[in-house]
Design a protein around this motif. Sequence first.
Motif, PDB file in Angstrom:
ATOM      1  N   ASP A  62       4.759  -6.690  13.013  1.00 17.58           N
ATOM      2  CA  ASP A  62       4.304  -7.133  11.776  1.00 17.58           C
ATOM      3  C   ASP A  62       5.355  -8.770  11.045  1.00 17.58           C
ATOM      4  O   ASP A  62       4.198  -9.478  10.463  1.00 17.58           O
ATOM      5  N   ASP A  63       5.840  -8.910  12.136  1.00 21.28           N
ATOM      6  CA  ASP A  63       6.443 -10.359  11.904  1.00 21.28           C
ATOM      7  C   ASP A  63       5.416 -10.854  12.656  1.00 21.28           C
ATOM      8  O   ASP A  63       5.334 -12.515  12.450  1.00 21.28           O
ATOM      9  N   PHE A  64       4.781 -10.910  14.304  1.00 23.11           N
ATOM     10  CA  PHE A  64       4.006 -12.256  14.609  1.00 23.11           C
ATOM     11  C   PHE A  64       2.967 -10.973  15.225  1.00 23.11           C
ATOM     12  O   PHE A  64       2.607  -9.958  15.547  1.00 23.11           O
ATOM     13  N   PRO A  65       1.602 -11.114  13.761  1.00 24.61           N
ATOM     14  CA  PRO A  65       0.663  -9.852  14.082  1.00 24.61           C
ATOM     15  C   PRO A  65      -0.420 -10.894  14.883  1.00 24.61           C
ATOM     16  O   PRO A  65      -0.692 -11.721  15.013  1.00 24.61           O
ATOM     17  N   VAL A  66      -0.220 -10.246  16.208  1.00 25.84           N
ATOM     18  CA  VAL A  66      -1.312 -10.352  17.177  1.00 25.84           C
ATOM     19  C   VAL A  66      -2.723  -9.752  17.454  1.00 25.84           C
ATOM     20  O   VAL A  66      -2.199  -8.237  17.544  1.00 25.84           O
ATOM     21  N   VAL A  67      -4.098 -10.093  17.912  1.00 22.49           N
ATOM     22  CA  VAL A  67      -4.485  -9.291  18.231  1.00 22.49           C
ATOM     23  C   VAL A  67      -5.774  -9.905  18.882  1.00 22.49           C
ATOM     24  O   VAL A  67      -5.959 -11.160  18.778  1.00 22.49           O
ATOM     25  N   ALA A  68      -7.160  -9.421  19.476  1.00 25.98           N
ATOM     26  CA  ALA A  68      -7.915 -10.278  21.019  1.00 25.98           C
ATOM     27  C   ALA A  68      -8.233 -10.549  20.137  1.00 25.98           C
ATOM     28  O   ALA A  68      -9.043 -10.369  18.803  1.00 25.98           O
ATOM     29  N   SER A  69      -9.061 -11.711  20.110  1.00 23.59           N
ATOM     30  CA  SER A  69     -10.164 -12.664  19.116  1.00 23.59           C
ATOM     31  C   SER A  69     -11.687 -12.236  19.915  1.00 23.59           C
ATOM     32  O   SER A  69     -11.829 -10.988  21.025  1.00 23.59           O
ATOM     33  N   LEU A  70     -12.205 -12.196  19.061  1.00 21.45           N
ATOM     34  CA  LEU A  70     -14.047 -11.596  19.391  1.00 21.45           C
ATOM     35  C   LEU A  70     -14.951 -12.067  19.596  1.00 21.45           C
ATOM     36  O   LEU A  70     -15.867 -12.075  19.815  1.00 21.45           O
ATOM     37  N   ASN A  71     -14.356 -13.755  19.310  1.00 21.46           N
ATOM     38  CA  ASN A  71     -15.401 -14.683  19.828  1.00 21.46           C
ATOM     39  C   ASN A  71     -16.332 -15.242  21.418  1.00 21.46           C
ATOM     40  O   ASN A  71     -17.172 -15.063  21.076  1.00 21.46           O
ATOM     41  N   ASP A  72     -15.707 -14.337  22.251  1.00 22.56           N
ATOM     42  CA  ASP A  72     -16.471 -14.218  23.185  1.00 22.56           C
ATOM     43  C   ASP A  72     -17.298 -13.229  23.257  1.00 22.56           C
ATOM     44  O   ASP A  72     -18.668 -13.014  24.188  1.00 22.56           O
ATOM     45  N   TYR A  96       0.514  -1.166  -0.290  1.00 20.64           N
ATOM     46  CA  TYR A  96       0.029  -0.032   0.042  1.00 20.64           C
ATOM     47  C   TYR A  96       1.013   1.475   0.334  1.00 20.64           C
ATOM     48  O   TYR A  96       1.634   1.835   0.854  1.00 20.64           O
ATOM     49  N   ALA A  97       0.776   2.178  -0.891  1.00 21.93           N
ATOM     50  CA  ALA A  97       1.104   3.095  -1.573  1.00 21.93           C
ATOM     51  C   ALA A  97       2.999   3.256  -1.136  1.00 21.93           C
ATOM     52  O   ALA A  97       3.657   2.885  -1.579  1.00 21.93           O
ATOM     53  N   ASP A  98       3.944   3.769   0.666  1.00 28.16           N
ATOM     54  CA  ASP A  98       4.811   3.472   0.449  1.00 28.16           C
ATOM     55  C   ASP A  98       4.729   2.323   1.072  1.00 28.16           C
ATOM     56  O   ASP A  98       6.699   1.719   1.628  1.00 28.16           O
ATOM     57  N   GLY A  99       4.456   1.300   1.180  1.00 29.79           N
ATOM     58  CA  GLY A  99       4.471  -0.099   1.569  1.00 29.79           C
ATOM     59  C   GLY A  99       3.862  -0.713   2.528  1.00 29.79           C
ATOM     60  O   GLY A  99       3.909  -1.257   3.725  1.00 29.79           O
ATOM     61  N   ARG A 100       3.241   0.449   3.559  1.00 27.92           N
ATOM     62  CA  ARG A 100       2.273   0.203   5.087  1.00 27.92           C
ATOM     63  C   ARG A 100       1.358   1.551   5.653  1.00 27.92           C
ATOM     64  O   ARG A 100       1.433   2.530   4.318  1.00 27.92           O
ATOM     65  N   TYR A 101       0.238   1.114   6.116  1.00 27.52           N
ATOM     66  CA  TYR A 101      -0.935   1.970   6.219  1.00 27.52           C
ATOM     67  C   TYR A 101      -0.605   2.213   7.175  1.00 27.52           C
ATOM     68  O   TYR A 101      -0.868   1.200   8.476  1.00 27.52           O
ATOM     69  N   ASP A 102      -0.861   3.311   7.902  1.00 30.38           N
ATOM     70  CA  ASP A 102      -0.309   3.770   8.790  1.00 30.38           C
ATOM     71  C   ASP A 102       1.021   3.197   9.633  1.00 30.38           C
ATOM     72  O   ASP A 102       0.975   3.067  10.642  1.00 30.38           O
ATOM     73  N   GLY A 103       2.290   2.917   9.245  1.00 31.83           N
ATOM     74  CA  GLY A 103       2.902   1.829   9.616  1.00 31.83           C
ATOM     75  C   GLY A 103       2.868   0.906  10.484  1.00 31.83           C
ATOM     76  O   GLY A 103       3.859  -0.106  10.494  1.00 31.83           O
TER      77      GLY A 103
END
Length: 203
Positions: free
Chosen positions: A106-116, A72-79
């Motif tokens: 970027d190397d280990f992308p993690v976010v919380a699950s919304l399954n609950d 995207y553009a210069d390689g990232r969106y909002d870094g």
Amino acid sequence: MGPLHPATAEQLADTVTAALAEKAKRVTVAFGEVTVVVAASDYPAAALILRDAKGCQFEQLIDLCGLDYSEYADGRYDGRRFCVATHLLSISLNQRVRLKVFCDDDDFPVVASLNDVWNAANWFEREAFDLFGIIFEGHNDLRRILTDYGFIGHPFRKDFPTTGYVEMRYDPEQKRVIYQPVTIEPREITPRVIREDNYGGLQ
């Protein structure tokens, strides 16, 4: 019963901004759609607010997908490279919102699950894990859902080759499916130039 006249996108953006307060990093309206971006640390709390707050009441998660912004553009969106976009629907108020969160690493992308928060997130998060390699922390059954058990890599990442790394075929001698390195050679697409004067029956 929902309102006869749902809020305009601008009104909904104001409502969402007020409900999320400092948790909303950015709220935008484009093409009549509201998008809210939150930090990864605020993601589960923001989801609960959007589900429960008066004027929001997004009872249903209708889609969740991963995004790879590496080209995207210069390689990232909002870094950041990886993002999770969640589409929410309020049946009672007849309105929709897009919730986006960027992974911090970027190397280990993690976010919380919304399954609950919404049960519907289960298979969508498995798909984003399988295709993009995004880890959903707290998901109770995070495993591949579309690719094979021994598949290596994440095929929707921009750096994954279109031919893949391996191919499978049935081997009649071994009487089983085997995996082998890809034998497809990159193809050059050369436009066909037609020089016949009467091509297509035209005189």
